[in-house]
Design an enzyme around this catalytic site. Structure first.
Site, PDB file in Angstrom:
ATOM      1  N   LYS A  87       1.025  -1.135  -0.109  1.00 13.18           N
ATOM      2  CA  LYS A  87       0.054  -0.001  -0.105  1.00 13.18           C
ATOM      3  C   LYS A  87       1.022   1.198  -0.020  1.00 13.18           C
ATOM      4  CE  LYS A  87      -4.306   1.265   2.435  1.00 13.18           C
ATOM      5  NZ  LYS A  87      -4.645   1.119   3.822  1.00 13.18           N
TER       6      LYS A  87
HETATM    7  C1  E4P Z   1      -7.908   1.748   4.352  1.00 16.89           C
HETATM    8  O1  E4P Z   1      -7.593   1.345   3.125  1.00 16.89           O
HETATM    9  C2  E4P Z   1      -7.845   3.129   4.631  1.00 16.89           C
HETATM   10  O2  E4P Z   1      -6.673   3.346   5.310  1.00 16.89           O
HETATM   11  C3  E4P Z   1      -9.089   3.294   5.822  1.00 16.89           C
HETATM   12  O3  E4P Z   1     -10.181   2.919   5.299  1.00 16.89           O
HETATM   13  C4  E4P Z   1      -9.292   4.850   6.421  1.00 16.89           C
HETATM   14  O4  E4P Z   1     -10.515   4.784   6.916  1.00 16.89           O
HETATM   15  P1  E4P Z   1     -10.521   5.978   8.078  1.00 16.89           P
HETATM   16  O5  E4P Z   1     -10.767   7.177   7.127  1.00 16.89           O
HETATM   17  O6  E4P Z   1     -11.825   5.490   8.703  1.00 16.89           O
HETATM   18  O7  E4P Z   1      -9.338   6.096   8.947  1.00 16.89           O
END
Ligand code: E4P
Length: 218
Positions: A87
């Site tokens: 990622k």
């Molecule tokens: C996942 O890939 C993201 O990092 C995550 O969904 C972010 O979510 P949040 O905005 O609730 O922190």
């Protein structure tokens, strides 16, 4: 649409897996910190544990922000298990790294996507997934669902292979809206997935069926 769970909690990953609908996992440094996982060795062990539970893709996020650092970190993560997806943040060095990973057969998830322009750039670089942050866009009074729609339309017109992974999902309604807007995958907290089960008429209907059955058999 595939379902990923957005957590680093082994307990919650197991619960979603047991439900039989889990296609993958996404994590981020905040989610790892929430579970108290720190230090390179512990982080690697934790990802290995997750990959033992889940067959589908598991996104593991880099914390480097320079090209060389992202590549080095991403290679270590990718070596943990065949289903690890690196990622990478939507920054200039990240885009360069996504291209490098694509050229070397390593899957990537481009994270922190907040605009159609960023989604185009990530797809052009060869990202396997992009993660538009629906909930965080809504938090700023913009329309996160509309962005998913726009990206889905652009990707269809342009024939990009990159998959839209709707992220930052806050509730069950977001899951339905992401599905309707053309997201390929939705990554969500366990609560939002389980919330899809709920309807008061289901509860009332089941209670009535069970009562009628009991009365007719007594
Ligand atoms: C996942 O890939 C993201 O990092 C995550 O969904 C972010 O979510 P949040 O905005 O609730 O922190």
């Amino acid at each position: 649409m595939r379902f990923f769970i957005d957590t680093a909690s082994i307990e919650q990953i197991k619960e979603a897996h047991d439900l039989g609908i889990l296609d993958g996992v996404t994590t981020n440094p905040s989610l790892m910190a929430k579970e108290g996982i720190s230090g390179q060795a512990n982080i690697k062990n934790h990802y290995a544990k997750i990959c033992e539970i889940v067959e589908g893709d598991v996104s593991a996020e880099v914390i480097s922000t320079d090209f060389e650092g992202i590549i080095a970190e991403g290679q270590v993560l990718a070596d943990i298990a065949p289903n690890i997806v690196v990622k990478v943040p939507m920054i200039k060095e990240g885009v360069k790294a996504i291209k490098w990973f694509a050229d070397h057969g390593i899957k990537t998830n481009c994270t922190l996507v907040f605009s159609a322009g960023q989604a185009i750039l990530a797809a052009k670089a060869g990202a396997s997934y992009i993660s538009p942050f629906l909930g965080r866009i809504d938090d700023t009074n913009w329309d996160g669902v509309q962005l998913i729609h726009q990206i889905a339309e652009i990707y269809a017109i342009q024939g990009y292979d990159t998959e839209i992974l709707a992220a930052s999902i806050r509730n069950s309604r977001h899951i339905v809206q992401a599905a309707q807007s053309g997201a390929d995958i939705v990554t969500c907290p366990l609560k939002a997935i389980v919330g899809l089960l709920n309807h008061p008429l289901t509860d009332i209907g089941l209670a009535r069926f069970l009562t009628d059955h009991k009365n007719s058999n007594s």
